[in-house]
Design a protein around this motif. Structure first.
Motif, short mmCIF file in Angstrom:
data_model
loop_
_atom_site.label_atom_id
_atom_site.label_comp_id
_atom_site.label_asym_id
_atom_site.label_seq_id
_atom_site.Cartn_x
_atom_site.Cartn_y
_atom_site.Cartn_z
N ILE A 149 -44.93 9.97 -33.67
CA ILE A 149 -43.61 10.29 -34.20
C ILE A 149 -42.55 9.49 -33.46
O ILE A 149 -41.72 8.81 -34.06
CB ILE A 149 -43.33 11.81 -34.11
N SER A 161 -47.96 14.17 -34.11
CA SER A 161 -48.09 15.30 -35.03
C SER A 161 -48.75 16.50 -34.38
O SER A 161 -48.59 17.63 -34.84
CB SER A 161 -48.89 14.87 -36.27
N LEU A 218 -41.59 12.28 -40.41
CA LEU A 218 -42.12 13.64 -40.48
C LEU A 218 -42.54 14.00 -41.90
O LEU A 218 -43.57 14.64 -42.11
CB LEU A 218 -41.08 14.63 -39.96
N LEU A 258 -46.39 19.40 -33.34
CA LEU A 258 -45.77 20.26 -34.33
C LEU A 258 -46.43 21.64 -34.29
O LEU A 258 -47.63 21.78 -34.55
CB LEU A 258 -45.89 19.65 -35.72
#
Length: 340
Positions: free
Chosen positions: A172, A149, A97, A152
């Motif tokens: 991820i 991603s 991350l 997010l």
């Protein structure tokens, strides 16, 4: 009733302020003279090739170091894993991350978390941080779920992962049926000098060098037949040299020169090379590839602004402007170069 003298600045005060403004303008003009002439050779969102001419190696090293280590960006700094039943450990997930580049065009408008007056340096307010949330669970039997991603969710729409609007994001973790991942991440402003995750420069793909200058020796090229010229041109990379279809003269393709750091030694059978290769020590080619946290052009502009501020600070510390000449400013560049 206040006196007239208390309302208006004194004549000496006016002269002093005017002199200070003149000194500041002179200093800025000197700084602008220090910035060498430059020409863009190629430009894309995250890729820039430009040429600096009329400068020194000290200037080039200082500018390069600022681009790599001192231009601020935004990156995930703290991660709180709330639920993780995936195959990856919390530590591995956190590392992934923190290395996802975030769009940082507004980084200069944010406070560093330790200096934020809004939260007294706690680093948990909208003026110095951006919060991300991620909630994912694989509920489809017999299938997996790719968490990227793009999953997010940001508290600030201007700060998102660099590939947020691409069809696929950065991977991820892959969740198996029944596995779940929930977390909160806090992104903050920082510089590459502190942690590499804040560096906007993709270092393995970026570099600078002093290019070779090439002059075609017409007296040696002219006697060659067209076929011999084609044979000689073919020993170089494609499009490095071109043959004018009208005059049949060999020409250097300047748009291709920056792609090659050094001239190749062609396996030609000519006794004398019909070109002269030399270097101009005051000319440098920069190849800048960013992580996509910043546009390559914005990275360059931000770095130049930081360099100007550094030079101004040096002058203010000395309480004079070294006669506003290039030599004094050049010595300051060497001083900055010697700091690291």
């Amino acid at each position: 009733m206040p006196s007239q003298s208390s309302k208006l600045p004194s004549e000496s005060g006016k002269k002093q302020n005017s002199a200070e403004r003149e000194r500041e303008m002179e200093s800025l003009l000197s700084l602008n003279r220090l910035i060498p002439s430059w020409k863009v050779l190629q430009s894309y969102y995250s890729f820039l090739v430009f040429e600096l001419e009329g400068t020194t190696e000290s200037f080039v090293r200082v500018l390069w170091r600022i681009m790599k280590m001192e231009v601020p960006t935004i990156a995930i700094n703290d991660v709180v894993i709330e639920t993780n039943s995936s195959s990856l450990s919390d530590t591995f997930l956190i590392q992934r991350l923190t290395l996802i580049p975030l769009i940082s065009e507004l980084a200069n408008l944010m406070y560093y978390s330790t200096d934020c007056p809004n939260c007294n340096g706690q680093g948990h307010c909208r003026r110095c941080s951006v919060e991300f949330r991620l909630t994912a669970k694989c509920i489809a039997p017999g299938q997996t779920l790719d968490v990227t991603s793009k999953d997010l969710i940001t508290s600030d729409p201007s700060v998102v992962p660099f590939d947020f609007f691409e069809p696929t994001g950065s991977p991820i973790v892959k969740l198996q049926p029944g596995e779940e991942l929930t977390l909160k991440a806090i992104a903050r402003k920082g510089i590459g000098k502190n942690r590499v995750k804040w560096s906007p420069l993709a270092q393995p793909l970026s570099d600078y060098y002093c290019p070779s200058k090439i002059r075609i020796k017409e007296e040696l090229m002219e006697p060659l037949t067209l076929e011999e010229k084609k044979q000689w041109v073919a020993t170089f990379p494609p499009n490095f040299f071109l043959i004018d279809p009208l005059t049949q003269k060999v020409m250097l393709n300047h748009s291709e020169v920056h792609r090659y750091r050094m001239m190749l030694n062609p396996e030609a059978t000519f006794e004398a090379m019909p070109i002269e290769v030399y270097q101009e020590k005051d000319t440098f080619i920069f190849i800048v590839q960013t992580t996509c946290a910043l546009k390559a052009s914005q990275l360059l502009m931000n770095a130049l602004e930081i360099l100007k501020q550094k030079l101004l600070s040096l002058h203010m510390l000395e309480d004079h402007f070294l006669g506003y000449d290039f030599a004094g400013l050049a010595s300051d560049i060497e001083m900055l170069d010697s700091e690291n």
